[in-house]
Design a protein around this motif. Structure first.
Motif, mmCIF file in Angstrom:
data_model
loop_
_atom_site.group_PDB
_atom_site.id
_atom_site.type_symbol
_atom_site.label_atom_id
_atom_site.label_comp_id
_atom_site.label_asym_id
_atom_site.label_seq_id
_atom_site.Cartn_x
_atom_site.Cartn_y
_atom_site.Cartn_z
ATOM 1 N N UNK A 77 0.866 -1.173 0.000
ATOM 2 C CA UNK A 77 0.000 0.000 0.000
ATOM 3 C C UNK A 77 0.903 1.223 0.000
ATOM 4 N N UNK A 78 0.803 2.032 -1.062
ATOM 5 C CA UNK A 78 1.683 3.189 -1.177
ATOM 6 C C UNK A 78 0.990 4.491 -0.815
ATOM 7 N N UNK A 79 -0.355 4.486 -0.798
ATOM 8 C CA UNK A 79 -1.090 5.697 -0.458
ATOM 9 C C UNK A 79 -2.479 5.304 0.027
ATOM 10 N N UNK A 80 -2.988 6.012 0.987
ATOM 11 C CA UNK A 80 -4.329 5.746 1.496
ATOM 12 C C UNK A 80 -5.083 7.058 1.627
ATOM 13 N N UNK A 81 -6.403 7.003 1.399
ATOM 14 C CA UNK A 81 -7.242 8.188 1.510
ATOM 15 C C UNK A 81 -8.449 7.858 2.373
ATOM 16 N N UNK A 82 -8.954 8.865 3.054
ATOM 17 C CA UNK A 82 -10.186 8.693 3.814
ATOM 18 C C UNK A 82 -11.351 8.745 2.834
ATOM 19 N N UNK A 83 -12.360 7.956 3.072
ATOM 20 C CA UNK A 83 -13.507 7.944 2.193
ATOM 21 C C UNK A 83 -14.791 7.726 2.984
ATOM 22 N N UNK A 84 -15.843 7.426 2.262
ATOM 23 C CA UNK A 84 -17.124 7.156 2.893
ATOM 24 C C UNK A 84 -17.056 5.821 3.643
ATOM 25 N N UNK A 85 -17.650 5.774 4.839
ATOM 26 C CA UNK A 85 -17.665 4.492 5.560
ATOM 27 C C UNK A 85 -18.481 3.451 4.788
ATOM 28 N N UNK A 86 -18.078 2.209 4.887
ATOM 29 C CA UNK A 86 -18.757 1.120 4.202
ATOM 30 C C UNK A 86 -19.311 0.177 5.264
ATOM 31 N N UNK A 87 -20.591 -0.155 5.151
ATOM 32 C CA UNK A 87 -21.215 -1.063 6.072
ATOM 33 C C UNK A 87 -21.089 -2.484 5.549
ATOM 34 N N UNK A 88 -20.845 -3.427 6.420
ATOM 35 C CA UNK A 88 -20.794 -4.810 6.020
ATOM 36 C C UNK A 88 -22.177 -5.378 5.723
ATOM 37 N N UNK A 89 -23.209 -4.639 6.061
ATOM 38 C CA UNK A 89 -24.584 -5.134 5.913
ATOM 39 C C UNK A 89 -25.308 -4.523 4.740
ATOM 40 N N UNK A 90 -24.613 -3.813 3.842
ATOM 41 C CA UNK A 90 -25.264 -3.232 2.649
ATOM 42 C C UNK A 90 -25.607 -4.290 1.644
#
Length: 90
Positions: A77-90
């Motif tokens: 992993x060379x770069x990470x960004x914050x994003x929208x949370x993801x639910x495991x129940x979608x």
């Protein structure tokens, strides 16, 4: 003594990781699933049916939802960004 134990533990884990192989069989013996750790520590699996190979040795990895690339063993992993949370129940 502690240092000797750590060296022994590291050597044991190294030997186990080099030759790690597990095989599972169905109750009737027709299916045989093999998990193996190959060169570089990459896990693979294969499947036999009645003694014939039906799934060739295949690498295992992890695929995440969204725009994330697949994570295979040896990936970095060379770069990470914050994003929208993801639910495991979608």
């Amino acid at each position: 003594m502690k240092k000797l134990f750590m060296i022994f533990a590291a050597a044991t884990l190294t030997v186990l990781s080099i030759s790690a192989r597990e095989q599972l069989q169905s109750p009737d013996g027709n299916l045989s699933l093999c998990f193996e750790v190959g060169k570089g520590g990459a896990p693979t699996y294969s499947l036999d049916y009645k003694g014939k190979q039906v799934v060739l040795p295949s690498g295992m990895g992890l695929e995440l939802r969204g725009k994330s690339p697949a994570l295979t063993f040896g990936a970095e992993i060379v770069r990470a960004e914050h994003g929208e949370p993801v639910s495991l129940y979608d």
